[in-house]
Design an enzyme around this catalytic site. Structure first.
Site, mmCIF file in Angstrom:
data_model
loop_
_atom_site.group_PDB
_atom_site.id
_atom_site.type_symbol
_atom_site.label_atom_id
_atom_site.label_comp_id
_atom_site.label_asym_id
_atom_site.label_seq_id
_atom_site.Cartn_x
_atom_site.Cartn_y
_atom_site.Cartn_z
ATOM 1 N N ARG A 238 45.118 -2.160 -28.559
ATOM 2 C CA ARG A 238 46.281 -2.989 -28.271
ATOM 3 C C ARG A 238 46.343 -4.112 -29.288
ATOM 4 N NH1 ARG A 238 47.795 0.675 -25.759
ATOM 5 N NH2 ARG A 238 48.495 0.791 -23.584
ATOM 6 N N GLU A 267 56.599 -3.912 -30.521
ATOM 7 C CA GLU A 267 56.572 -2.445 -30.493
ATOM 8 C C GLU A 267 57.274 -1.833 -31.697
ATOM 9 O OE1 GLU A 267 55.282 1.107 -29.462
ATOM 10 O OE2 GLU A 267 54.704 -0.754 -28.452
ATOM 11 N N HIS A 286 51.966 3.629 -33.625
ATOM 12 C CA HIS A 286 51.504 3.866 -32.255
ATOM 13 C C HIS A 286 51.508 5.363 -31.927
ATOM 14 C CE1 HIS A 286 51.322 1.865 -27.999
ATOM 15 N NE2 HIS A 286 50.344 2.714 -28.211
#
Length: 324
Positions: A238, A267, A286
């Site tokens: 994270r 994000e 990601h």
């Protein structure tokens, strides 16, 4: 009791996998596109959803308080940082994750970033594309893997997979995790160390801790300041675990020779971000968890876990002797 499950948000395609699990058991699946608290509340109220399947939508105290019909939820993933788990527990809502769907993929991706940086793949590739052949002299030389020490911050399922891969390359592996007994680490061929010693003794550190209030910014100036010049950092966990300003300082000071990130502080990374454009920083969007098999496992496991919770809740007797 309603038999409707809301997929608040899912960017992995149509809901065929979820429907294959839930519909034969008598549950209706509605695929939404909820990105805000207001979106979630409106969708839940419109269809009377009792179950939620969640990817990135915020399931906050406000959402849970405004949606008393919800009896269970499952998140597509391991981390629960967009779900207020404590409030869910207080309200009797079962909040689940999927802890084991993609450990191997994340470990593989961690190693891909690590090996690429230690061997200088991005730098040498850019030099070759620029016409430098051979490209020696002013570029860092690739490192000998068996002479490198990998430090693991956290020693859960993914870190253990990374340790096995790193040891196969001849690397010595250190780990720090206050929740894992030292004999358990030693049995995996890993040397347990204190937090500071992890940074002092590692050529590269890979981050594998959960994001909580206690771990936010855990990788900060103090930790990075213990690294030797020319060290490396990998984060496929994270983004909030790493203090961005401290990371930038580590690059500026030369303590960090390379950084591999599969997570970003927002994000969607801004393509003009100076850090994103730094040739020493390798970033992937990601996707460490991603493979055809992991997607199937993630979506079907989330649906099955939620179904088990909803069926159990429906069958549980109430204080009045009926069913919930």
């Amino acid at each position: 009791m309603s038999h409707t499950v809301l997929i608040t948000d899912c960017d992995m395609g149509p809901a065929d996998l979820e429907r294959s699990v839930l519909e034969p058991a008598g549950w209706t699946v509605v695929h939404g596109s909820c990105r805000t608290e207001e979106d979630v509340v409106a969708a839940v109220r419109e269809i009377g959803a009792v179950g939620l399947l969640v990817q990135y939508a915020p399931i906050t105290t406000a959402v849970l308080g405004a949606c008393p019909s919800v009896r269970g939820l499952a998140r597509y993933g391991v981390g629960m940082d967009n779900v207020d788990v404590a409030t869910a527990q207080e309200l009797g809502v079962q909040a689940l994750n999927v802890p084991d769907y993609g450990a191997a993929e994340v470990a593989d991706h961690t190693m891909a970033l690590l090996l690429g940086l230690l061997r200088g793949v991005p730098t040498w590739s850019a030099a070759t594309a620029a016409g430098r052949w051979p490209a020696r002299g002013d570029l860092p030389e690739p490192l000998e893997l068996r002479a490198c020490v990998l430090g693991l911050l956290g020693f859960g399922a993914i870190a253990r997979e990374v340790a096995a891969r790193a040891r196969a390359f001849g690397m010595q592996v250190l780990a720090h995790d206050p929740f894992v007994p030292s004999p358990e680490m030693e049995a995996a061929g890993v040397r347990p160390v204190e937090f500071d010693d992890l940074w002092r003794g590692s050529t590269a550190v890979s981050v594998h801790a959960p994001l909580t209030a206690a771990t936010t910014g855990l990788v900060g100036r103090s930790a990075l300041g213990l690294l030797a010049q020319g060290s490396f950092l990998i984060n496929c966990a994270r983004a909030g675990l790493v203090d961005r300003a401290a990371l930038e300082a580590g690059l500026d000071e030369g303590r960090l020779a390379g950084v591999g990130l599969d997570v970003w502080w927002e994000e969607h990374a801004d393509q003009d971000d100076p850090l994103l454009c730094d040739p020493r920083v390798v970033v992937t969007p990601h996707v460490a968890w991603l493979s055809p098999g992991s997607v199937r496992r993630l979506r079907t496991s989330a649906a099955r876990r939620l179904l088990d919770v909803l069926v159990a809740d429906e069958a549980a007797p109430t204080s009045a002797g009926g069913t919930a």
